[in-house]
Design an enzyme around this catalytic site. Structure first.
Site, mmCIF file in Angstrom:
data_model
loop_
_atom_site.group_PDB
_atom_site.id
_atom_site.type_symbol
_atom_site.label_atom_id
_atom_site.label_comp_id
_atom_site.label_asym_id
_atom_site.label_seq_id
_atom_site.Cartn_x
_atom_site.Cartn_y
_atom_site.Cartn_z
ATOM 1 N N ARG A 155 -14.708 -6.246 -0.142
ATOM 2 C CA ARG A 155 -14.205 -6.091 1.081
ATOM 3 C C ARG A 155 -13.148 -4.674 0.570
ATOM 4 O O ARG A 155 -12.752 -4.578 -0.074
ATOM 5 C CB ARG A 155 -13.157 -7.041 1.551
ATOM 6 C CG ARG A 155 -12.390 -7.046 2.933
ATOM 7 C CD ARG A 155 -10.740 -6.478 2.273
ATOM 8 N NE ARG A 155 -10.059 -5.951 3.736
ATOM 9 C CZ ARG A 155 -8.857 -4.798 3.670
ATOM 10 N NH1 ARG A 155 -8.211 -4.624 2.884
ATOM 11 N NH2 ARG A 155 -7.955 -5.150 5.127
ATOM 12 N N VAL A 156 -13.454 -3.778 1.856
ATOM 13 C CA VAL A 156 -13.163 -2.357 1.455
ATOM 14 C C VAL A 156 -11.865 -2.497 3.075
ATOM 15 O O VAL A 156 -12.733 -2.731 4.302
ATOM 16 C CB VAL A 156 -13.634 -1.032 1.906
ATOM 17 C CG1 VAL A 156 -12.689 0.211 1.772
ATOM 18 C CG2 VAL A 156 -14.590 -2.105 -0.018
ATOM 19 N N GLY A 157 -10.767 -1.622 3.090
ATOM 20 C CA GLY A 157 -10.253 -1.937 4.124
ATOM 21 C C GLY A 157 -10.108 -0.075 4.603
ATOM 22 O O GLY A 157 -11.077 0.395 4.238
ATOM 23 N N ASP A 158 -8.802 0.233 5.325
ATOM 24 C CA ASP A 158 -9.000 1.478 5.984
ATOM 25 C C ASP A 158 -7.861 2.282 5.156
ATOM 26 O O ASP A 158 -8.507 3.590 5.791
ATOM 27 C CB ASP A 158 -7.600 0.881 6.594
ATOM 28 C CG ASP A 158 -6.580 1.449 6.818
ATOM 29 O OD1 ASP A 158 -6.354 -0.028 6.298
ATOM 30 O OD2 ASP A 158 -5.655 1.679 7.230
ATOM 31 N N THR B 251 0.546 -1.217 0.125
ATOM 32 C CA THR B 251 0.055 0.162 -0.325
ATOM 33 C C THR B 251 0.788 1.592 0.102
ATOM 34 O O THR B 251 2.228 1.018 0.727
ATOM 35 C CB THR B 251 -0.775 -0.053 1.049
ATOM 36 O OG1 THR B 251 -1.752 -0.933 1.136
ATOM 37 C CG2 THR B 251 -1.071 1.006 1.497
ATOM 38 N N THR C 23 -0.624 2.065 6.310
ATOM 39 C CA THR C 23 -0.254 1.021 6.288
ATOM 40 C C THR C 23 -0.601 -0.482 7.165
ATOM 41 O O THR C 23 0.284 0.082 8.070
ATOM 42 C CB THR C 23 0.592 0.649 5.509
ATOM 43 O OG1 THR C 23 0.703 -0.758 4.526
ATOM 44 C CG2 THR C 23 1.843 1.225 6.027
ATOM 45 N N GLY C 24 -1.391 -1.390 6.790
ATOM 46 C CA GLY C 24 -1.246 -2.660 7.856
ATOM 47 C C GLY C 24 -2.646 -3.053 7.571
ATOM 48 O O GLY C 24 -3.363 -2.927 6.298
HETATM 49 N N1 ASP Z 1 -4.459 -0.876 5.278
HETATM 50 C C1 ASP Z 1 -4.251 -1.730 3.481
HETATM 51 C C2 ASP Z 1 -5.174 -2.403 3.875
HETATM 52 O O1 ASP Z 1 -5.616 -3.110 5.353
HETATM 53 C C3 ASP Z 1 -3.249 -2.606 3.334
HETATM 54 C C4 ASP Z 1 -1.964 -2.120 3.510
HETATM 55 O O2 ASP Z 1 -1.673 -1.699 4.331
HETATM 56 O O3 ASP Z 1 -0.844 -3.289 2.807
HETATM 57 O O4 ASP Z 1 -6.601 -2.641 3.054
#
Ligand code: ASP
Length: 340
Positions: free
Chosen positions: A227-230, A199, A250-251
């Site tokens: 699915r949607v992340g942060d 990311t 990121t995470g």
């Molecule tokens: N934060 C991102 C998500 O969960 C993934 C990532 O940062 O590696 O979509």
């Protein structure tokens, strides 16, 4: 006559001071930018003998392009968008071209941007045909009455705004396909291999003291059901407020959403008066870690101070400021201000 001349002279000096005043203080103000290219499980072996030279080169290119915008007197918004756009176009990172693939083998992209001066924000999720989702997120902020648009509706808005579409195959790379196969067959976990990370994000402060943040991602390998992340969630993956700080995260997104990570950091700075470093440590190393969330953030405070912190093995990251500091790092390594 003499008196009139004196009056004109005084007016002239006052005018000059008024014109030079803000400019002069702006000249002295610190400018800085920090970027990331993802955090998670990684080790020196995975980076190879050259220590991840290709990743470092990609980070350096985006960092210097973003910094050049600030140096030329451009806005922090332009700087973060410039840096993120380059990282989206770089197939090594999990954003834009080279994004990780969904369970169905397609790219579905999320991005967001925030302007710390006016607390304006724009975000898009589930994007499949726009080359640079960060540009669309910015357009949502600037040309729509909304903050977040999703999927086909977001792309309809993009077409109305004159964006051109690219086929989904444009984002897909053989590396991501192999990685999806490994995840679907149970041979790998989405966040346990280097190729699953990446990311991208940027935070910056410009000569006028305005903060901005931007984040872009393909999300998690093998994701399903929309699915949607942060990353596109304002307050979780991205936040900027001139009163406190700018953050891009990121995470493992689900943990970052529940902990409202980016906003929580800025709230500690604004309401508790904590330093940015203390606030970041509290959220990344205490709250997130206790809850089982892995990852990190890049952040900048009102004075231009940069913090890059993570609780995972590593985070692709880089920073540069007008005090001459420039650093690019991946694993836990001392800042290499003098090396790069
Ligand atoms: N934060 C991102 C998500 O969960 C993934 C990532 O940062 O590696 O979509």
């Amino acid at each position: 006559m003499a008196r009139r001349n004196t009056a004109f002279w005084l007016l002239g000096v006052a005018g000059l001071l008024a014109a030079a005043g803000p400019g002069m203080s702006a000249e002295r103000r610190m400018i800085s930018i920090a970027i990331h290219g993802g955090a998670g499980s990684m080790n020196a072996g995975q980076l190879g003998a050259d220590g991840g030279a290709e990743y470092r080169a990609g980070l350096a290119e985006a960092l210097d392009a973003g910094y050049a915008v600030l140096e030329a007197g451009g806005s922090s918004l332009d700087a973060v968008a410039t840096a993120v756009r380059l990282l989206e176009d770089n197939p090594l990172f999990n954003a834009g071209r080279g994004a990780v693939l969904t369970h169905e083998g397609e790219a579905e992209l999320d991005a967001s941007i925030m302007d710390g001066r006016h607390l304006r924000a724009g975000a898009v999720a589930g994007i499949r045909h726009i080359r640079n989702p960060i540009d669309l997120a910015r357009r949502v902020m600037e040309a729509s009455p909304h903050v977040m648009l999703f999927g086909s509706g977001a792309e309809e808005f993009a077409i109305e705004q004159g964006f051109s579409l690219v086929p989904n195959s444009w984002f897909q790379t053989p590396l991501r396909r192999e990685q999806l196969d490994r995840v679907l067959s149970g041979r790998a976990q989405p966040r346990n291999e280097l190729q699953g990370l990446g990311t991208v994000g940027a935070v910056a402060i410009d000569r006028n003291g305005n903060l901005a943040a931007a984040t872009s991602t393909g999300g998690m390998t093998g994701k399903r059901w929309g699915r949607v992340g942060d990353s596109p969630i304002i307050g979780a993956g991205t936040y900027a407020n001139n009163a406190s700080c700018a953050v891009s995260a990121t995470g493992h997104g689900e943990y970052f959403i529940r902990s409202v990570v980016a906003y929580d950091i800025c709230a500690l700075v604004e309401y508790r008066g904590w330093s940015l470093e203390r606030a970041v440590r509290e959220v990344i190393h205490r709250k997130l870690e206790e809850r089982g969330g892995d990852g990190g953030v890049i952040a900048i405070d009102r004075a231009g101070g940069v913090v890059m912190e993570f609780n995972s093995d590593g985070m692709f990251r880089a920073m540069r400021d007008s005090r001459g500091r420039r650093s690019i790092a991946i694993l836990r390594e001392p800042p290499d201000y003098d090396r790069d």
